[in-house]
Design a protein around this motif. Sequence first.
Motif, PDB file in Angstrom:
ATOM      1  N   VAL A 182       0.848  -1.190   0.000  1.00  0.00           N
ATOM      2  CA  VAL A 182       0.000   0.000   0.000  1.00  0.00           C
ATOM      3  C   VAL A 182       0.886   1.243   0.000  1.00  0.00           C
ATOM      4  O   VAL A 182       1.866   1.311   0.754  1.00  0.00           O
ATOM      5  N   ALA A 183       0.586   2.193  -0.872  1.00  0.00           N
ATOM      6  CA  ALA A 183       1.360   3.432  -0.954  1.00  0.00           C
ATOM      7  C   ALA A 183       0.421   4.585  -1.258  1.00  0.00           C
ATOM      8  O   ALA A 183      -0.614   4.410  -1.910  1.00  0.00           O
ATOM      9  N   ALA A 184       0.780   5.765  -0.783  1.00  0.00           N
ATOM     10  CA  ALA A 184      -0.068   6.945  -0.969  1.00  0.00           C
ATOM     11  C   ALA A 184       0.174   7.625  -2.301  1.00  0.00           C
ATOM     12  O   ALA A 184      -0.613   8.497  -2.699  1.00  0.00           O
ATOM     13  N   ALA A 185       1.240   7.264  -3.003  1.00  0.00           N
ATOM     14  CA  ALA A 185       1.555   7.933  -4.269  1.00  0.00           C
ATOM     15  C   ALA A 185       2.286   6.974  -5.189  1.00  0.00           C
ATOM     16  O   ALA A 185       2.905   5.999  -4.752  1.00  0.00           O
ATOM     17  N   THR A 186       2.193   7.240  -6.483  1.00  0.00           N
ATOM     18  CA  THR A 186       2.911   6.466  -7.482  1.00  0.00           C
ATOM     19  C   THR A 186       3.361   7.417  -8.599  1.00  0.00           C
ATOM     20  O   THR A 186       2.784   8.497  -8.777  1.00  0.00           O
ATOM     21  N   VAL A 187       4.409   7.046  -9.323  1.00  0.00           N
ATOM     22  CA  VAL A 187       4.951   7.882 -10.395  1.00  0.00           C
ATOM     23  C   VAL A 187       4.896   7.112 -11.697  1.00  0.00           C
ATOM     24  O   VAL A 187       5.304   5.942 -11.763  1.00  0.00           O
ATOM     25  N   VAL A 188       4.363   7.758 -12.753  1.00  0.00           N
ATOM     26  CA  VAL A 188       4.331   7.149 -14.070  1.00  0.00           C
ATOM     27  C   VAL A 188       4.661   8.219 -15.104  1.00  0.00           C
ATOM     28  O   VAL A 188       4.023   9.273 -15.162  1.00  0.00           O
ATOM     29  N   ASP A 189       5.696   7.981 -15.901  1.00  0.00           N
ATOM     30  CA  ASP A 189       6.100   8.891 -16.980  1.00  0.00           C
ATOM     31  C   ASP A 189       6.270  10.332 -16.503  1.00  0.00           C
ATOM     32  O   ASP A 189       5.898  11.286 -17.205  1.00  0.00           O
ATOM     33  N   TYR A 191       4.748  11.811 -14.062  1.00  0.00           N
ATOM     34  CA  TYR A 191       3.559  12.292 -13.348  1.00  0.00           C
ATOM     35  C   TYR A 191       3.484  11.604 -11.984  1.00  0.00           C
ATOM     36  O   TYR A 191       3.654  10.387 -11.892  1.00  0.00           O
ATOM     37  N   THR A 192       3.211  12.381 -10.954  1.00  0.00           N
ATOM     38  CA  THR A 192       2.990  11.825  -9.617  1.00  0.00           C
ATOM     39  C   THR A 192       1.493  11.835  -9.336  1.00  0.00           C
ATOM     40  O   THR A 192       0.836  12.875  -9.424  1.00  0.00           O
ATOM     41  N   VAL A 193       0.963  10.674  -9.020  1.00  0.00           N
ATOM     42  CA  VAL A 193      -0.460  10.542  -8.714  1.00  0.00           C
ATOM     43  C   VAL A 193      -0.585  10.128  -7.254  1.00  0.00           C
ATOM     44  O   VAL A 193       0.018   9.139  -6.830  1.00  0.00           O
ATOM     45  N   THR A 194      -1.345  10.888  -6.490  1.00  0.00           N
ATOM     46  CA  THR A 194      -1.550  10.585  -5.079  1.00  0.00           C
ATOM     47  C   THR A 194      -2.977  10.125  -4.855  1.00  0.00           C
ATOM     48  O   THR A 194      -3.911  10.541  -5.556  1.00  0.00           O
ATOM     49  N   LEU A 195      -3.140   9.272  -3.860  1.00  0.00           N
ATOM     50  CA  LEU A 195      -4.443   8.688  -3.545  1.00  0.00           C
ATOM     51  C   LEU A 195      -4.857   9.116  -2.154  1.00  0.00           C
ATOM     52  O   LEU A 195      -4.083   9.011  -1.201  1.00  0.00           O
ATOM     53  N   ASP A 196      -6.103   9.563  -2.041  1.00  0.00           N
ATOM     54  CA  ASP A 196      -6.667   9.944  -0.746  1.00  0.00           C
ATOM     55  C   ASP A 196      -8.001   9.233  -0.570  1.00  0.00           C
ATOM     56  O   ASP A 196      -8.902   9.392  -1.404  1.00  0.00           O
ATOM     57  N   GLY A 197      -8.134   8.442   0.484  1.00  0.00           N
ATOM     58  CA  GLY A 197      -9.384   7.735   0.740  1.00  0.00           C
ATOM     59  C   GLY A 197      -9.120   6.340   1.260  1.00  0.00           C
ATOM     60  O   GLY A 197      -8.025   5.803   1.137  1.00  0.00           O
ATOM     61  N   THR A 198     -10.140   5.766   1.873  1.00  0.00           N
ATOM     62  CA  THR A 198     -10.072   4.405   2.380  1.00  0.00           C
ATOM     63  C   THR A 198     -11.266   3.629   1.845  1.00  0.00           C
ATOM     64  O   THR A 198     -12.275   4.210   1.434  1.00  0.00           O
ATOM     65  N   LEU A 199     -11.146   2.305   1.846  1.00  0.00           N
ATOM     66  CA  LEU A 199     -12.203   1.433   1.349  1.00  0.00           C
ATOM     67  C   LEU A 199     -12.899   0.745   2.513  1.00  0.00           C
ATOM     68  O   LEU A 199     -12.243   0.079   3.320  1.00  0.00           O
ATOM     69  N   THR A 200     -14.207   0.916   2.594  1.00  0.00           N
ATOM     70  CA  THR A 200     -15.009   0.245   3.608  1.00  0.00           C
ATOM     71  C   THR A 200     -15.846  -0.828   2.923  1.00  0.00           C
ATOM     72  O   THR A 200     -16.673  -0.499   2.060  1.00  0.00           O
ATOM     73  N   PRO A 201     -15.654  -2.108   3.252  1.00  0.00           N
ATOM     74  CA  PRO A 201     -16.397  -3.168   2.563  1.00  0.00           C
ATOM     75  C   PRO A 201     -17.905  -2.957   2.638  1.00  0.00           C
ATOM     76  O   PRO A 201     -18.468  -2.616   3.671  1.00  0.00           O
ATOM     77  N   GLY A 202     -18.565  -3.149   1.493  1.00  0.00           N
ATOM     78  CA  GLY A 202     -20.006  -3.070   1.425  1.00  0.00           C
ATOM     79  C   GLY A 202     -20.570  -1.673   1.313  1.00  0.00           C
ATOM     80  O   GLY A 202     -21.788  -1.512   1.245  1.00  0.00           O
ATOM     81  N   GLN A 203     -19.725  -0.655   1.271  1.00  0.00           N
ATOM     82  CA  GLN A 203     -20.202   0.713   1.187  1.00  0.00           C
ATOM     83  C   GLN A 203     -19.479   1.455   0.068  1.00  0.00           C
ATOM     84  O   GLN A 203     -18.332   1.154  -0.245  1.00  0.00           O
ATOM     85  N   ALA A 204     -20.169   2.425  -0.515  1.00  0.00           N
ATOM     86  CA  ALA A 204     -19.543   3.251  -1.543  1.00  0.00           C
ATOM     87  C   ALA A 204     -18.533   4.177  -0.876  1.00  0.00           C
ATOM     88  O   ALA A 204     -18.909   5.059  -0.111  1.00  0.00           O
ATOM     89  N   SER A 205     -17.260   3.957  -1.154  1.00  0.00           N
ATOM     90  CA  SER A 205     -16.186   4.715  -0.515  1.00  0.00           C
ATOM     91  C   SER A 205     -15.587   5.700  -1.509  1.00  0.00           C
ATOM     92  O   SER A 205     -15.217   5.329  -2.625  1.00  0.00           O
TER      93      SER A 205
END
Length: 315
Positions: A182-189, A191-205
Motif C-alpha cells: 500500500v502506498a499513498a503515491a505512485t509515479v508514471v512517466d 507524473y505523480t499521482v496521489t491517492l486519498d481515501g479508504t475502502l469500507t467493505p459493502g459501502q460506496a467509498s
Amino acid sequence: MNASSKFAGFTVGLAAVFALALGAGAAFGPEVPAPADTHDTSTHDAGPGSITDAPVAEQTPGGLMVTDSGYTLALDTAQVPAGANVPLRFRILDADGQPVTRYVDSHDKQLHLIAVRRDLTGYQHVHPVLDAAGTWSVPLDLTRAGAYRVFADFTPDGGDGVTLGADLQVAGAYDPQTLPPVAAATVVDGYTVTLDGTLTPGQASKVTLSVARGGQPVTDLQPYLGAYGHLVALRAADLGYLHVHPDGHPGDGVTAPGPGIDFYVTTPSAGDYRLFLDFQHDGVVRTAEFTLTAGQSSGAAAPPAPEPMPAGHGH
C-alpha cells in the motif's frame, strides 16, 4: 311433562350441540392467529443513490465467470506465444450460442477489454474492433509470459451491462511478482499521482486521485472515455472485477479538469485490491497503479515513498 323429564331433554340436546362443535373443530382445525410479519426490509434499496450502513458481503464482483446473464466470452484460443504484438480474437455468444453483433456504447466504447497477469502485472485496457460476423480482435503486449485474466466489459443491445472473464495462457518462463505494498503515491512517466481515501467493505467509498507533474498540480486533464479518468479495481485474491463510477463528467459545469478525480468504490469484502487509473494529458493516456486494503484502519500508515511505475501500458 314433569321437571325431571324436561331437564333430561335439555341435557341430551346440549350434549348433541357440543358433539357437533367437536366434529367441526376436527374437520377444520383450530383457529390460530396469523404470525406477525417478520420480513426484514432493512437491506432493501432505499432509492437511487442511497447507501445502507450494513455491509453487502454477498455482492459478487464481475469477471469471475466466463458465462453470466446468458452471455459467454469465447476466446478463439486460450494459449498464445509470448510477444509484443499478439493478436487476440474472441466472440460474445448469446444464450443460443450465436455471436452478439449489436452493442450499446458505454464510456464511449462498445466493449472494454482488460488484460492483466494473475499476479496483477502487465495491465492493459484496450478497445477491440468488431467485424460483421461478431468477432472482436485486438493486439496485446504479452511479452511477459504467464497466466493472464481477460475481462470483457460490455452492454448488449437491449440488455444490461455484463463483465465476463476468461483465462489466457502465455507460453514462456513465468516470473510471478508479489503484490506491491500500500502506498499513498505512485509515479508514471514523470507524473505523480496521489491517492486519498479508504475502502469500507459493502459501502460506496470515496477515493480521490490527484495528478501532478514537476511538483505542480495538473489542471488541464483531457477527457478519456467520457471522464477525466477511468478506474478499474480488481480484488487481489481472485481478480474479481469492480465497476467504479467517477463523480461528475466533463462539460457538466461542475467537474474540474484536475488535479483531483473523484471515484466511488464499493468493495464486496475486506482484503487487498489493485486500482488502475487511466488518465489523459497532452494527448497521451497513462496508467497509475495502486494497492489499497479494504477494511484497513484509516490511521494505518502507508509507505511514504511513491511506487515507481513502468511505462508502456496499452490503451
